[in-house]
Design a protein around this motif. Sequence first.
Motif, PDB file in Angstrom:
ATOM      1  N   ILE A 168       0.842  -1.190   0.000  1.00 51.02           N
ATOM      2  CA  ILE A 168       0.000   0.000   0.000  1.00 51.02           C
ATOM      3  C   ILE A 168       0.879   1.242   0.000  1.00 51.02           C
ATOM      4  O   ILE A 168       1.793   1.357   0.822  1.00 51.02           O
ATOM      5  N   LEU A 169       0.604   2.143  -0.920  1.00 53.99           N
ATOM      6  CA  LEU A 169       1.305   3.420  -0.989  1.00 53.99           C
ATOM      7  C   LEU A 169       0.281   4.523  -0.761  1.00 53.99           C
ATOM      8  O   LEU A 169      -0.728   4.590  -1.459  1.00 53.99           O
ATOM      9  N   LEU A 170       0.551   5.364   0.224  1.00 54.81           N
ATOM     10  CA  LEU A 170      -0.359   6.449   0.593  1.00 54.81           C
ATOM     11  C   LEU A 170       0.238   7.797   0.229  1.00 54.81           C
ATOM     12  O   LEU A 170       1.413   8.058   0.518  1.00 54.81           O
ATOM     13  N   SER A 171      -0.566   8.657  -0.379  1.00 60.87           N
ATOM     14  CA  SER A 171      -0.112  10.025  -0.655  1.00 60.87           C
ATOM     15  C   SER A 171       0.202  10.749   0.645  1.00 60.87           C
ATOM     16  O   SER A 171       1.164  11.494   0.737  1.00 60.87           O
ATOM     17  N   ASP A 172      -0.633  10.518   1.653  1.00 62.63           N
ATOM     18  CA  ASP A 172      -0.469  11.151   2.959  1.00 62.63           C
ATOM     19  C   ASP A 172      -0.456  10.057   4.023  1.00 62.63           C
ATOM     20  O   ASP A 172      -1.487   9.428   4.275  1.00 62.63           O
ATOM     21  N   PRO A 173       0.681   9.822   4.673  1.00 64.84           N
ATOM     22  CA  PRO A 173       0.744   8.777   5.699  1.00 64.84           C
ATOM     23  C   PRO A 173      -0.285   8.951   6.814  1.00 64.84           C
ATOM     24  O   PRO A 173      -0.651   7.982   7.475  1.00 64.84           O
ATOM     25  N   ALA A 174      -0.799  10.155   7.005  1.00 66.58           N
ATOM     26  CA  ALA A 174      -1.830  10.385   8.020  1.00 66.58           C
ATOM     27  C   ALA A 174      -3.127   9.646   7.672  1.00 66.58           C
ATOM     28  O   ALA A 174      -4.002   9.494   8.534  1.00 66.58           O
ATOM     29  N   ASP A 175      -3.276   9.175   6.444  1.00 66.68           N
ATOM     30  CA  ASP A 175      -4.462   8.427   6.022  1.00 66.68           C
ATOM     31  C   ASP A 175      -4.407   6.945   6.407  1.00 66.68           C
ATOM     32  O   ASP A 175      -5.331   6.193   6.097  1.00 66.68           O
ATOM     33  N   PHE A 176      -3.341   6.527   7.087  1.00 67.02           N
ATOM     34  CA  PHE A 176      -3.159   5.110   7.410  1.00 67.02           C
ATOM     35  C   PHE A 176      -4.352   4.526   8.175  1.00 67.02           C
ATOM     36  O   PHE A 176      -4.873   3.473   7.811  1.00 67.02           O
ATOM     37  N   ALA A 177      -4.801   5.193   9.215  1.00 68.93           N
ATOM     38  CA  ALA A 177      -5.924   4.680  10.018  1.00 68.93           C
ATOM     39  C   ALA A 177      -7.203   4.604   9.183  1.00 68.93           C
ATOM     40  O   ALA A 177      -7.940   3.616   9.256  1.00 68.93           O
ATOM     41  N   GLY A 178      -7.476   5.622   8.388  1.00 68.24           N
ATOM     42  CA  GLY A 178      -8.663   5.612   7.532  1.00 68.24           C
ATOM     43  C   GLY A 178      -8.604   4.507   6.499  1.00 68.24           C
ATOM     44  O   GLY A 178      -9.623   3.861   6.197  1.00 68.24           O
ATOM     45  N   MET A 179      -7.423   4.258   5.938  1.00 69.03           N
ATOM     46  CA  MET A 179      -7.256   3.164   4.986  1.00 69.03           C
ATOM     47  C   MET A 179      -7.560   1.846   5.667  1.00 69.03           C
ATOM     48  O   MET A 179      -8.262   0.988   5.127  1.00 69.03           O
ATOM     49  N   ASN A 180      -7.052   1.665   6.895  1.00 69.42           N
ATOM     50  CA  ASN A 180      -7.285   0.416   7.625  1.00 69.42           C
ATOM     51  C   ASN A 180      -8.761   0.179   7.914  1.00 69.42           C
ATOM     52  O   ASN A 180      -9.199  -0.968   7.964  1.00 69.42           O
ATOM     53  N   GLU A 181      -9.548   1.249   8.094  1.00 70.36           N
ATOM     54  CA  GLU A 181     -10.989   1.093   8.320  1.00 70.36           C
ATOM     55  C   GLU A 181     -11.631   0.310   7.187  1.00 70.36           C
ATOM     56  O   GLU A 181     -12.455  -0.575   7.419  1.00 70.36           O
TER      57      GLU A 181
END
Length: 131
Positions: free
Chosen positions: A76-89
């Motif tokens: 998984i590559l995220l533009s913004d690492p702060a989105d990690f928790a939302g991605m996990n949802e």
Amino acid sequence: MREVISTPDAPSSPFYSQGVKSGGFIHISGLVGVDVNTGKPAGPTIQEQTRQALANCRAVLAAADATLDDVVEVGILLSDPADFAGMNEEYRLWFPSDPPARYAAKLGAVIPDVLISIRMTAYVGEGRSDS
């Protein structure tokens, strides 16, 4: 032996194959959360784009006669690492138990409005659970 996997149900480009099957493995390219019907991101949230990116990966797997149950690794590559928790949802809904190995990192390419890219490796060779 190398077999290119292609489907109209996932984003495509002349610069990469959506998937490549080699031996018992299927390698899915990093696919973004773009809806193939509109050509635009599935929505402004990480959850919407994660859902679409996973659906796009699932479509390529299906074109190779595989399913998410065959997936052994996800990147998984995220533009913004702060989105990690939302991605996990959203991600946990797709792999609710015994999830594949996984890594996450920051997306290096800047693609307007794209929040996530997901790549997968599936195994469909000898010893597969349904063979």
